[in-house]
Motif scaffolding. Structure first.
Motif, PDB file in Angstrom:
ATOM      1  N   TYR A 181     -36.808  34.950 -49.021  1.00 61.17           N
ATOM      2  CA  TYR A 181     -35.401  34.970 -49.449  1.00 61.17           C
ATOM      3  C   TYR A 181     -35.232  34.192 -50.756  1.00 61.17           C
ATOM      4  CZ  TYR A 181     -30.320  34.130 -49.310  1.00 61.17           C
ATOM      5  OH  TYR A 181     -28.978  34.049 -49.623  1.00 61.17           O
TER       6      TYR A 181
ATOM      7  N   LYS B 238     -34.579  35.710 -54.526  1.00 63.50           N
ATOM      8  CA  LYS B 238     -33.369  35.274 -55.222  1.00 63.50           C
ATOM      9  C   LYS B 238     -33.762  34.759 -56.613  1.00 63.50           C
ATOM     10  CE  LYS B 238     -29.300  32.432 -54.314  1.00 63.50           C
ATOM     11  NZ  LYS B 238     -28.725  31.371 -53.484  1.00 63.50           N
TER      12      LYS B 238
ATOM     13  N   ASN C 126     -23.701  38.671 -48.996  1.00 62.76           N
ATOM     14  CA  ASN C 126     -22.847  37.696 -49.681  1.00 62.76           C
ATOM     15  C   ASN C 126     -22.536  36.432 -48.893  1.00 62.76           C
ATOM     16  OD1 ASN C 126     -22.540  38.594 -52.269  1.00 62.76           O
ATOM     17  ND2 ASN C 126     -20.855  39.985 -51.754  1.00 62.76           N
ATOM     18  N   GLU C 127     -23.026  36.314 -47.674  1.00 64.37           N
ATOM     19  CA  GLU C 127     -22.779  35.072 -46.933  1.00 64.37           C
ATOM     20  C   GLU C 127     -24.000  34.162 -47.067  1.00 64.37           C
ATOM     21  OE1 GLU C 127     -23.432  35.791 -42.510  1.00 64.37           O
ATOM     22  OE2 GLU C 127     -22.644  37.720 -43.171  1.00 64.37           O
ATOM     23  N   THR C 128     -23.778  32.864 -46.960  1.00 59.75           N
ATOM     24  CA  THR C 128     -24.896  31.928 -47.078  1.00 59.75           C
ATOM     25  C   THR C 128     -25.657  31.912 -45.764  1.00 59.75           C
ATOM     26  OG1 THR C 128     -23.057  30.603 -47.878  1.00 59.75           O
ATOM     27  CG2 THR C 128     -25.284  29.788 -48.332  1.00 59.75           C
ATOM     28  N   PRO C 129     -26.914  32.329 -45.820  1.00 54.04           N
ATOM     29  CA  PRO C 129     -27.675  32.371 -44.577  1.00 54.04           C
ATOM     30  C   PRO C 129     -28.185  30.978 -44.204  1.00 54.04           C
ATOM     31  CG  PRO C 129     -29.038  33.096 -46.375  1.00 54.04           C
ATOM     32  CD  PRO C 129     -27.727  32.688 -46.988  1.00 54.04           C
ATOM     33  N   SER C 130     -28.451  30.778 -42.923  1.00 57.50           N
ATOM     34  CA  SER C 130     -29.078  29.519 -42.523  1.00 57.50           C
ATOM     35  C   SER C 130     -30.388  29.845 -41.823  1.00 57.50           C
ATOM     36  CB  SER C 130     -28.153  28.733 -41.596  1.00 57.50           C
ATOM     37  OG  SER C 130     -27.952  29.450 -40.407  1.00 57.50           O
TER      38      SER C 130
ATOM     39  N   TYR D 234     -33.419  26.929 -55.097  1.00 57.19           N
ATOM     40  CA  TYR D 234     -33.259  27.950 -54.050  1.00 57.19           C
ATOM     41  C   TYR D 234     -34.086  27.624 -52.807  1.00 57.19           C
ATOM     42  CZ  TYR D 234     -31.149  30.848 -57.745  1.00 57.19           C
ATOM     43  OH  TYR D 234     -30.370  31.327 -58.748  1.00 57.19           O
TER      44      TYR D 234
ATOM     45  N   GLU E 156     -32.256  25.045 -50.833  1.00 56.98           N
ATOM     46  CA  GLU E 156     -31.091  25.654 -50.162  1.00 56.98           C
ATOM     47  C   GLU E 156     -31.434  26.219 -48.790  1.00 56.98           C
ATOM     48  OE1 GLU E 156     -29.224  28.734 -52.510  1.00 56.98           O
ATOM     49  OE2 GLU E 156     -28.793  27.294 -54.123  1.00 56.98           O
ATOM     50  N   VAL E 157     -32.644  26.815 -48.690  1.00 60.54           N
ATOM     51  CA  VAL E 157     -33.014  27.455 -47.423  1.00 60.54           C
ATOM     52  C   VAL E 157     -33.765  26.499 -46.501  1.00 60.54           C
ATOM     53  CG1 VAL E 157     -33.057  29.794 -48.358  1.00 60.54           C
ATOM     54  CG2 VAL E 157     -35.133  28.395 -48.444  1.00 60.54           C
TER      55      VAL E 157
END
Lengths: 277, 384
Positions: B160, B164, B271-275, B306, B309-310
């Protein structure tokens, strides 16, 4: 018993037995994959000996073809390099004043890495032949020659100049000419030193031929054309074909050992009288 | 006594001679075996070029040669080629008439005048492997099957963040080039910018020349993998018969697993922030080559945070540069690194020899390999 332990026979047996025993132990550990767990590696990267042997059996023609391509420049380079090295030593021993310094300069070639020499000689040989195989052979032979020349000239120079004490005085007292001194004294004195040089040169010649193949022009990618053992080792390792890589490594080892054994036999024949004295 | 010695030496020498003579029979003969399936009748431009350059086609080998071999065979030639160094001197001196080049690297050096360039400008042209139908898939992301099974969330998170990064890099190539330069570049800033532009083209165009939508970057096309695998089966020579058998029976399922990239593409488009709940947080990646814009996606993902973020911990030193003699497949297989970038053909040969690797995202959608030639030389051989 004490007599037996001191005997020559016993020393012969132990000098052969210990290395063989060590070899057998390694072989067993390797085959049973205990070595793999000690080294923390897998059979993908370090195939067992029986696997390597079977791959050798399957590709014997291809292996021999590649062995030939590597052996020819090794032997040519070894022979020409050693001869040139001896010639340099002879010249240096005649003009002793600057000879010693010259030999030190030649020894610098021994310090130049093969990886630096190989591309230079590859470029130098670009116009030697239109056939890329011949060109590569010439470049490889030159690299081998360079390294063998260095070790031979250093050792032979010592053999030609480091004479038994008072021997030159004795020759003078016989009123012998320089030429006779050279032939009767210096030349025989240098023979053991030639073998000392060859003991270094023979393994170096094989290694330099193998490594220089990494950088030397060749034609590859066809089932019928052999680019050489060193090239194949690198190629198969990068393609993760480790069992194939080890089959080439085994053949390369065999080449090195064979040449060394031949040298040992040669030496024992040539120096037989000397040892008796 | 002396005579006896001389005799012994003579005997030894004859023995050595005889032994060496027995090898002569095995020495490399170059008898070419032109194949039957080649379409020699089609007097295409490429056929003319290949005929004029017979025996002077170059490639680096070491696993990069299969497309070139497929092209040689297509036009009825033996699959052998001249070993090409990692510079373009051989092409410059006309020793290699059709030289291998990656569009994003060597081709730029041939054309451009900046530091390290050969300044040929528009006086050179290329044969494109994609147009010739012999293209194979190149740069992609992979790990071991075992790692993918045990750490599915880590793999998904890494793919992911990386994709990105690639999407951002392809949309902002200038900035991506600057980021790559910052993280220890092997080439000049000018060449870095060129590389970024050309790499972006490979990410966003497929083998047939269609544009790949930015929402589908990294997706794995089964047909393209199949084409790559088929060419491998034809041109890969494996000395170990066990490996050769394994290659013969290999299917595309043994090469890739597209569940991760499918999920990732869905997440990127939602478009949503995945977790993610990565099982292993500290991960590293082995590059196939020196650090440059060929791998800009990973450097951008690192620079823009990035990976953080994940929930992954990727440091500068976790993006490990490669080089001529680094086997990225071996590095991933023995666990030195978690992920790697390699060509699909390299993964296929590694798996054939017993490794258990799996592709998780196809970054370059088309082949970047071309054969470059001088227009002047082509014209002198009747090709415009």
């Amino acid at each position: 018993m004490r007599h037996f332990l001191k005997s020559r026979k016993c020393r012969m047996i132990s000098s052969v037995m210990y290395p063989v025993l060590f070899g057998v132990i390694i072989f067993v550990l390797w085959e049973t994959q205990i070595l793999h767990s000690i080294m923390n590696t897998s059979t993908d990267v370090l195939p067992v000996p029986s696997k390597i042997a079977s791959v050798i059996g399957e590709n014997i023609t291809k292996l021999m073809g590649n062995l030939w391509i590597t052996t020819v420049p090794t032997l040519i380079g070894l022979a020409v390099g050693s001869a040139l090295g001896y010639a340099v030593a002879v010249i240096a021993s005649i003009f002793t004043k600057w000879g010693g310094g010259g030999i030190t300069l030649v020894s610098c070639f021994n310090a130049v890495p093969i990886v630096a020499l190989a591309p230079i000689f590859n470029n130098l040989c670009k116009h030697v032949s239109t056939d890329i195989g011949t060109r590569g052979m010439a470049a490889k032979a030159l690299v081998v020659m360079m390294l063998c020349m260095a070790s031979m000239s250093i050792n032979a120079f010592r053999g030609l100049t480091e004479l038994p004490p008072f021997s030159t005085d004795m020759m003078k007292s016989y009123a012998s000419s320089k030429r006779v001194t050279f032939v009767k004294l210096r030349l025989p004195n240098s023979v053991p030193y030639i073998f000392t040089a060859l003991r270094v040169s023979v393994p170096i010649s094989v290694i330099s031929a193998l490594v220089s193949e990494y950088f030397i022009d060749t034609r590859e990618g066809s089932a019928t054309f052999c680019p050489g053992l060193g090239r194949m080792i690198r190629d198969t390792i990068l393609k993760c074909q480790y069992s194939a890589a080890w089959s080439y490594i085994a053949i390369a080892c065999l080449l090195g050992i064979t040449l060394f054994v031949v040298l040992m036999i040669f030496e024992s024949v040539m120096l037989k009288n000397r040892q008796k004295q | 006594m002396k005579k006896k010695n001389a005799k012994k030496v003579l005997a030894l020498m004859t023995a050595a001679l005889m032994a060496s003579a027995s090898f002569v029979g095995c020495s490399g003969d170059t008898s070419s075996s032109a194949s039957s399936d080649a379409s020699t009748s089609a007097e295409s431009k490429t056929a003319k070029l290949m005929a004029a350059a017979e025996g002077a086609v170059g490639n680096w080998g070491l696993g990069n040669e299969y497309e070139i071999q497929a092209l040689l065979r297509k036009y009825g030639y033996d699959t052998s080629y001249i070993s090409q160094a990692f510079d373009m001197d051989g092409f410059d001196t006309d020793e290699i008439l059709l030289a291998s080049a990656m569009t994003y690297n060597e081709l730029g050096l041939v054309k451009n005048s900046y530091d390290g360039g050969y300044n040929y400008g528009d006086t050179v042209s290329v044969i494109d492997m994609n147009e010739e139908g012999v293209a194979m898939l190149e740069d992609m992301l992979f790990c071991t099957k075992d790692f993918a099974e045990k750490n599915p969330e880590t793999v998904k998170a890494f793919v992911y963040a990386s994709m990105k990064g690639w999407a951002y890099a392809c949309a902002n190539t200038k900035e991506a080039a600057e980021i790559c330069y910052k993280y220890g570049s092997s080439v000049s800033p000018d060449h870095q910018a060129y590389m970024a532009d050309e790499s972006a083209k490979l990410v966003s165009t497929d083998m047939s020349g269609n544009t790949v939508d930015s929402s589908a970057y990294g997706s794995i096309d089964k047909n393209a993998v199949q084409q790559t695998l088929d060419l491998c089966k034809k041109y890969m020579v494996l000395d170990d018969s066990t490996a050769a058998d394994k290659l013969k029976n290999m299917t595309t399922e043994d090469v890739y697993n597209d569940t991760f990239i499918k999920d990732v593409i869905e997440l990127l488009n939602s478009n949503e922030t995945p977790s993610f709940k990565p099982e292993k947080k500290e991960v590293s990646i082995q590059l196939k080559w020196l650090p440059d814009a060929q791998f800009m996606g990973y450097y951008v993902a690192l620079d823009k945070g990035y990976y953080k973020e994940v929930g992954l911990d990727v440091k500068d030193s976790d993006i490990v540069p490669g080089g001529g003699d680094v086997g990225e497949t071996t590095a991933v297989s023995n666990g030195t690194v978690d992920f790697g970038v390699t060509w699909v053909s390299n993964l296929i040969s590694a798996n054939a020899s017993g490794m258990d690797l799996v592709e998780v995202a196809q970054v370059f959608q088309r082949s970047g390999l071309v054969l470059v030639y001088k227009n002047e030389w082509a014209a002198s051989n009747g090709v415009d």
